[in-house]
Design a protein around this motif. Sequence first.
Motif, mmCIF file in Angstrom:
data_model
loop_
_atom_site.group_PDB
_atom_site.id
_atom_site.type_symbol
_atom_site.label_atom_id
_atom_site.label_comp_id
_atom_site.label_asym_id
_atom_site.label_seq_id
_atom_site.Cartn_x
_atom_site.Cartn_y
_atom_site.Cartn_z
ATOM 1 N N ARG A 226 31.584 46.019 88.592
ATOM 2 C CA ARG A 226 32.827 45.145 88.251
ATOM 3 C C ARG A 226 32.941 44.078 89.520
ATOM 4 N N VAL A 227 32.882 44.071 90.856
ATOM 5 C CA VAL A 227 33.579 43.350 91.835
ATOM 6 C C VAL A 227 32.385 42.082 91.234
ATOM 7 N N ALA A 228 30.973 42.027 91.264
ATOM 8 C CA ALA A 228 29.955 41.289 91.612
ATOM 9 C C ALA A 228 29.482 41.356 89.766
ATOM 10 N N THR A 229 30.271 41.071 88.800
ATOM 11 C CA THR A 229 31.020 40.415 87.696
ATOM 12 C C THR A 229 31.810 39.372 87.572
ATOM 13 N N LYS A 230 32.636 39.528 88.305
ATOM 14 C CA LYS A 230 33.616 38.612 88.919
ATOM 15 C C LYS A 230 33.199 37.476 89.864
ATOM 16 N N LEU A 231 32.309 37.666 90.604
ATOM 17 C CA LEU A 231 31.963 36.637 91.126
ATOM 18 C C LEU A 231 29.950 36.046 90.730
ATOM 19 N N ARG A 232 30.382 36.837 89.442
ATOM 20 C CA ARG A 232 29.285 35.873 88.777
ATOM 21 C C ARG A 232 30.021 34.629 88.138
ATOM 22 N N GLU A 233 31.174 34.961 87.729
ATOM 23 C CA GLU A 233 31.818 34.013 87.157
ATOM 24 C C GLU A 233 32.332 32.509 87.745
ATOM 25 N N LEU A 234 32.920 33.590 89.323
ATOM 26 C CA LEU A 234 33.576 32.380 90.254
ATOM 27 C C LEU A 234 32.034 31.354 90.650
ATOM 28 N N ILE A 235 30.686 32.463 90.539
ATOM 29 C CA ILE A 235 29.259 30.814 90.628
ATOM 30 C C ILE A 235 29.155 30.520 89.487
ATOM 31 N N ASP A 236 29.900 31.065 88.136
ATOM 32 C CA ASP A 236 28.904 30.044 87.257
ATOM 33 C C ASP A 236 30.186 28.486 87.145
ATOM 34 N N LEU A 237 31.433 29.058 87.181
ATOM 35 C CA LEU A 237 32.704 28.468 87.748
ATOM 36 C C LEU A 237 32.393 26.934 88.271
ATOM 37 N N VAL A 238 32.347 27.459 89.326
ATOM 38 C CA VAL A 238 31.512 26.567 90.692
ATOM 39 C C VAL A 238 30.602 25.548 90.662
ATOM 40 N N GLU A 239 29.641 26.050 90.044
ATOM 41 C CA GLU A 239 28.108 25.159 89.321
ATOM 42 C C GLU A 239 28.774 24.983 87.976
ATOM 43 N N ALA A 240 29.784 25.210 87.634
ATOM 44 C CA ALA A 240 29.449 24.005 85.916
ATOM 45 C C ALA A 240 30.622 23.040 86.592
ATOM 46 N N GLU A 241 31.020 23.137 87.887
ATOM 47 C CA GLU A 241 32.455 21.368 88.610
ATOM 48 C C GLU A 241 31.636 21.001 89.491
ATOM 49 N N MET A 242 30.063 21.000 90.169
ATOM 50 C CA MET A 242 29.803 20.524 90.701
ATOM 51 C C MET A 242 29.714 18.517 90.260
ATOM 52 N N PRO A 243 29.752 19.112 89.248
ATOM 53 C CA PRO A 243 29.994 16.911 88.929
ATOM 54 C C PRO A 243 30.911 16.450 89.857
#
Length: 155
Positions: A125-142
């Motif tokens: 459950r924790v890792a799923t939320k962290l994956r969402e955070l990683i996806d968000l940060v990676e999408a916002e990298m530009p």
Amino acid sequence: MSSATDVDFEHAAGNHAAAVGPTAANGPAGASDPSDELVSDVFARACPSRRTLENVAGKWGILALVALAEGTYRFNALRRRVDGVSEKMLSQTLHALERDGLVSRAVQATIPPHVEYSLTPAGLRVATKLRELIDLVEAEMPTILTAQTNYDANR
């Protein structure tokens, strides 16, 4: 010396003490289930959730948990997956996450013994939320890279 923001934050955090002990919703004093007695508030100085949050939210904790969400890993395979982590740091991270009940360690009775790491249901459950955070940060990298360039140019 603390800034006004630091002082305000510390003052605000001090107003949210973790309540330990029975509550009306939790039943009578002396309840046998410790989870019934603890109300976590990460902003309270003495709250035990701070240590777990530190274990989870540290660079190696995030990466280890998200990697383990991909499946079970042996130690060296996990170390290769989490590129850049030292053997010592990965070992410390896994021990802390195992203590927190987020990672499970299984020793296989082979010669030599094989140790495998996987996530517990809470860890998943924790890792799923962290994956969402990683996806968000990676999408916002530009946007982030542009902001960093602008910031550095103005300094």
